[in-house]
Design an enzyme around this catalytic site. Structure first.
Site, mmCIF file in Angstrom:
data_model
loop_
_atom_site.group_PDB
_atom_site.id
_atom_site.type_symbol
_atom_site.label_atom_id
_atom_site.label_comp_id
_atom_site.label_asym_id
_atom_site.label_seq_id
_atom_site.Cartn_x
_atom_site.Cartn_y
_atom_site.Cartn_z
ATOM 1 N N GLY A 19 35.120 -48.611 -45.873
ATOM 2 C CA GLY A 19 33.848 -48.985 -45.235
ATOM 3 C C GLY A 19 33.031 -49.824 -46.445
ATOM 4 O O GLY A 19 33.409 -49.588 -47.446
ATOM 5 N N SER A 20 32.345 -50.780 -45.972
ATOM 6 C CA SER A 20 31.457 -51.575 -47.046
ATOM 7 C C SER A 20 30.329 -51.990 -46.547
ATOM 8 O O SER A 20 30.011 -52.016 -45.166
ATOM 9 C CB SER A 20 32.174 -52.853 -47.364
ATOM 10 N N GLY A 51 27.978 -52.075 -51.680
ATOM 11 C CA GLY A 51 29.208 -51.840 -52.290
ATOM 12 C C GLY A 51 30.322 -51.751 -51.132
ATOM 13 O O GLY A 51 30.045 -51.227 -50.083
ATOM 14 N N SER A 52 31.333 -51.612 -51.568
ATOM 15 C CA SER A 52 32.662 -50.969 -50.783
ATOM 16 C C SER A 52 33.065 -49.456 -51.144
ATOM 17 O O SER A 52 33.032 -49.088 -52.244
ATOM 18 C CB SER A 52 33.587 -51.999 -50.647
ATOM 19 N N VAL A 53 33.807 -48.818 -50.098
ATOM 20 C CA VAL A 53 34.062 -47.508 -50.413
ATOM 21 C C VAL A 53 35.505 -47.458 -49.945
ATOM 22 O O VAL A 53 36.193 -48.049 -48.885
ATOM 23 C CB VAL A 53 33.230 -46.530 -49.521
ATOM 24 N N GLU A 81 20.320 -45.662 -58.540
ATOM 25 C CA GLU A 81 21.420 -44.955 -57.854
ATOM 26 C C GLU A 81 22.270 -43.883 -58.719
ATOM 27 O O GLU A 81 22.291 -42.979 -58.397
ATOM 28 C CB GLU A 81 22.275 -45.973 -57.046
ATOM 29 N N ASP A 122 22.862 -42.119 -49.613
ATOM 30 C CA ASP A 122 22.131 -43.144 -49.757
ATOM 31 C C ASP A 122 20.909 -43.103 -49.803
ATOM 32 O O ASP A 122 19.994 -43.934 -49.297
ATOM 33 C CB ASP A 122 22.433 -44.290 -48.747
#
EC number: 2.7.11.24
Length: 364
Positions: A31-32, A36-38, A71, A168
């Site tokens: 996912g993104s 960011g993307s994961v 974060e 998040d």
């Protein structure tokens, strides 16, 4: 472009080059988002699957740099079973001059509450267990002095054992202007934060829990507004128009005038909205979905509600050390944020495999 850092390898995924330590194998995009993307991966050192998040353009601007630092610091600070935990953080850079990428390694959770609601009707026992864990994680976050601000089903991860973790958190502070266009976020937001009524407090998250719990019970969103005005109308159709006492607390004159122009609506009996639901669930919802934020239950109070009598254990609902926000509240240059972030990356000590919950000493 020089080759990868010693002990690292490069791989292109979704038009992005990932440079990661060799112990992370089998990267697969999952996912993104805006930040960011994961990818999922197998961590050969921890001997478990993990989620690896590559922050997008972490130092592109002052706002990005500050958010990156925040974060990382939040993830390092919060250690709780119902909050996503940081297993590792790394960068392919070997000096501050080359430092431009940050990767975060966290527990891999199979699904989020969005997937769960779409796939199956949940029993009342299921809802109890999920919402109990959500509030247990929230009590911990709130005790640190942190407000999540963006709780919604896609920010709540669940594994196959129905164990839940909050994702998040606390990032939405500087990002509000970017999120106004994103519809689904609005459905779970407390009216006072959505409409800038007043200075808000931690109970904005309790409103969101109420919306999430309602969705778990009903299988559909409680307040799926098409826009801000429609959202407010849907909310007031259920909870009623604000009393003069609540109106007086709204600091925005524009919002006050608008609300006073609406036809008065009575508060609905929630048992007519949630047909056949457990009366205790309805009672708890009635304490969370309250327009007056001063009257909403806290996470700690909600945990002690009779709906959770099967799970509630005051000795096993821990609190956090207070989180010091003064560091990130200061005005700094982009380079200073970058330097602080680099120090946080270098100072992180990953857990040994034997220290992970539920794992045993692994013979090398």
């Amino acid at each position: 472009m020089s080759g990868p850092r010693a002990g690292f390898y490069r791989q292109e995924l979704n038009k992005t080059v990932w440079e990661v330590p060799q112990r992370l194998q089998g990267l697969r995009p999952v996912g993104s988002g805006a930040y960011g993307s994961v990818c999922s991966a197998y961590d050969a050192r921890l001997r478990q699957k993990v989620a690896v998040k590559k922050l997008s353009r972490p130092f592109q601007s002052l706002i990005h740099a500050r958010r990156t630092y925040r974060e990382l610091r939040l993830l390092k600070h919060l250690k709780h079973e119902n909050v996503i935990g940081l297993l590792d953080v790394f960068t392919p850079a070997t000096s501050i001059e080359d430092f431009s990428e940050v990767y975060l390694v966290t527990t891999l959770m199979g699904a989020d509450l969005n997937n769960i609601v779409k796939c199956q009707a949940l029993s009342d026992e299921h809802v109890q267990f999920l919402v109990y864990q959500l509030l247990r994680g929230l009590k911990y976050i709130h005790s640190a002095g942190i407000i999540h601000r963006d709780l919604k089903p896609s920010n709540v991860a669940v594994n196959e054992d129905c164990e839940l973790r909050i994702l998040d958190f606390g990032l939405a502070r500087q990002a509000d202007e970017e999120m106004t266009g994103y519809v689904a976020t609005r459905w779970y937001r407390a009216p006072e934060i959505m409409l800038n009524w007043m200075h808000y407090n931690q109970t904005v998250d309790i409103w969101s829990v109420g919306c999430i719990m309602a969705e778990l019970l009903q299988g559909k969103a409680l307040f799926p507004g098409n826009d801000y005005i429609d959202q407010l109308k849907r909310i007031m159709e259920v909870v009623g128009t604000p009393s003069p006492e609540v109106l007086a607390k709204i600091s925005s004159e524009h919002a006050r005038t608008y609300i006073q122009s609406l036809p008065p609506m009575p508060q609905k009996d929630l048992s007519s909205v949630f047909h056949g639901a457990n009366p205790l669930a309805i009672d708890l919802l009635g304490r969370m979905l309250v327009l007056d934020s001063d009257q909403r239950v806290s996470a700690a109070e909600a945990l002690a509600h009779a709906y959770f009598s099967q799970y509630h254990d005051p000795d096993d609902e821990p609190e956090a050390e207070p989180y010091d926000e003064s560091v990130e509240a200061k005005e700094r240059t982009l380079e200073e944020w970058k330097e602080l972030t680099y120090q946080e990356v270098l100072s992180f000590k990953p857990l040994e495999p034997s220290q992970l919950p539920g794992t045993h000493e692994i013979e090398q």
